[in-house]
Scaffold this motif. Structure first.
Motif, PDB file in Angstrom:
ATOM      1  N   UNK A  37       0.829  -1.199   0.000  1.00  0.00           N
ATOM      2  CA  UNK A  37       0.000   0.000   0.000  1.00  0.00           C
ATOM      3  C   UNK A  37       0.868   1.255   0.000  1.00  0.00           C
ATOM      4  N   UNK A  40      -2.135   7.039   0.758  1.00  0.00           N
ATOM      5  CA  UNK A  40      -3.426   7.521   0.249  1.00  0.00           C
ATOM      6  C   UNK A  40      -3.948   6.719  -0.945  1.00  0.00           C
ATOM      7  N   UNK A  41      -3.491   5.479  -1.067  1.00  0.00           N
ATOM      8  CA  UNK A  41      -3.951   4.592  -2.126  1.00  0.00           C
ATOM      9  C   UNK A  41      -4.529   3.321  -1.504  1.00  0.00           C
ATOM     10  N   UNK A  42      -5.349   2.592  -2.260  1.00  0.00           N
ATOM     11  CA  UNK A  42      -5.833   1.315  -1.720  1.00  0.00           C
ATOM     12  C   UNK A  42      -4.734   0.270  -1.728  1.00  0.00           C
ATOM     13  N   UNK A  43      -4.872  -0.761  -0.927  1.00  0.00           N
ATOM     14  CA  UNK A  43      -3.893  -1.866  -0.960  1.00  0.00           C
ATOM     15  C   UNK A  43      -3.913  -2.563  -2.323  1.00  0.00           C
ATOM     16  N   UNK A  88       3.855   0.602   2.675  1.00  0.00           N
ATOM     17  CA  UNK A  88       3.326  -0.145   3.813  1.00  0.00           C
ATOM     18  C   UNK A  88       2.935  -1.528   3.302  1.00  0.00           C
ATOM     19  N   UNK A 112       6.043  -0.752   7.823  1.00  0.00           N
ATOM     20  CA  UNK A 112       6.432   0.408   7.017  1.00  0.00           C
ATOM     21  C   UNK A 112       7.848   0.175   6.531  1.00  0.00           C
TER      22      UNK A 112
ATOM     23  N   UNK B  89      -9.503   7.076   6.434  1.00  0.00           N
ATOM     24  CA  UNK B  89      -9.763   6.758   5.037  1.00  0.00           C
ATOM     25  C   UNK B  89     -10.669   5.530   5.038  1.00  0.00           C
ATOM     26  N   UNK B  91     -12.459   2.549   2.788  1.00  0.00           N
ATOM     27  CA  UNK B  91     -12.378   1.800   1.544  1.00  0.00           C
ATOM     28  C   UNK B  91     -13.598   0.900   1.410  1.00  0.00           C
ATOM     29  N   UNK B 104     -11.987  -0.058  -3.735  1.00  0.00           N
ATOM     30  CA  UNK B 104     -12.129   1.243  -4.355  1.00  0.00           C
ATOM     31  C   UNK B 104     -10.942   2.120  -3.984  1.00  0.00           C
TER      32      UNK B 104
END
Lengths: 116, 113
Positions: A37, A40-43, A88, A112, B89, B91, B104
Motif C-alpha cells: 500500500x 493515500x492509495x488502496x492496498x 506499507x 512500514x 480513510x 475503503x 475502491x
C-alpha cells in the motif's frame, strides 16, 4: 480474537540487503495475503496462500519472495529492492479463499518499509 | 473484470452529524460480498461492516449502516452521530469466491468539532 500480527513495525534497508517480513495469525484461518500500500492509495494484492500453497501471484517481481511455513505463519523475503518498493506492507487472513459467510479478511497493522 | 468505484475522494462532517459515503461496483456475479474498511492515520485496516449479496436486509453495526441496492450495484455507508474517532480513510471492497478483495480508491473522511 481477530488479531493478525506483523513484525517488524518499521524497516529501513539498503538496495543490497536481504530482509524478511513476518505475519502471524492464530484464528485458524487457512488463507493468508500480502498487500502493498502506497500513501493515500488502496492496498494492492501481491500474493495469496490457501492451505499453505501459493494460489495467487499478481505478477510481483522476483525480488519479493513469499513463504508460508505453516498455517499460522506467512513470510515475505526481500532482496535487492528498489526505492520505489518503499511502502506499507499489509498482511491479512481469512477463513478460506472460497466463498462463505466467513469470507472476511482481517488485516495486520502493517510494516512500514523504506528502501534507501 | 470486477471494479469498485468511490466517487468522493474527500468528505467532511461535523461531530454528531450524519454522513454518507458512496460506492458503486460492477460485476456479473450473483454471489459476492461487500465490505467497508476503515484505515485511520495509525494505518490499521479495520472492518467496519459487511454485506452478503444474497441478503436483502441492509447490514447495521451500531452507528454504521449500509444502503445496499443490488440492482443498481450501489453500496453506500452511513455514519450516524459522527465522532472525532471516525476520521479516517474508508475503503469500499468487493469479494467473490476464490479471489481476494478488490478495493475502491478510498474516501478520506474528516470530522470537525
Amino acid at each position: 480474537d481477530t488479531e493478525v500480527t506483523q513484525t517488524p513495525k518499521h524497516l529501513v534497508m539498503g538496495m543490497t540487503n536481504k530482509k524478511s517480513l513476518k505475519c502471524e495469525q492464530h484464528m485458524g484461518h487457512r488463507a493468508m495475503y500480502w498487500y502493498k500500500q502506497k500513501a493515500k492509495k488502496p492496498p494492492e494484492l501481491m500474493f495469496v496462500y490457501s492451505y499453505e500453497k501459493l494460489s495467487i501471484n499478481e505478477s510481483v517481481p522476483s525480488r519479493f519472495s513469499p513463504e508460508c511455513p505453516n498455517s499460522s505463519l506467512l513470510n515475505l523475503h526481500l532482496h535487492a529492492l528498489q526505492p520505489e518498493d518503499s511502502a506499507l506492507y499489509l498482511c491479512a487472513s481469512s477463513q478460506t479463499l472460497t466463498s462463505g459467510s466467513t469470507d472476511t479478511q482481517y488485516f495486520g497493522p502493517g510494516t512500514r518499509l523504506t528502501v534507501l | 473484470a470486477q471494479t469498485v468505484t468511490q466517487s468522493q475522494p474527500e468528505m467532511s462532517v461535523q461531530e454528531a452529524e450524519t454522513v454518507t459515503l458512496s460506492c458503486t461496483y460492477d460485476t456479473s456475479e450473483s454471489d459476492y460480498y461487500l465490505f467497508w474498511y476503515k484505515q485511520p492515520p495509525s494505518r490499521q485496516m479495520i472492518l467496519v461492516i459487511r454485506q452478503e449479496a444474497y441478503k436483502q436486509q441492509n447490514a447495521t453495526e451500531n452507528r454504521f449502516s449500509v444502503n445496499f441496492q443490488k440492482a443498481a450495484k450501489s453500496f453506500s455507508l452511513k455514519i450516524s452521530d459522527s465522532q472525532l474517532g471516525d476520521a479516517a480513510m474508508y475503503f469500499c471492497a468487493y469479494r467473490q469466491a476464490g479471489t481476494a478483495l478488490i478495493f475502491g480508491k478510498g474516501t478520506t473522511l474528516s470530522v470537525s468539532s
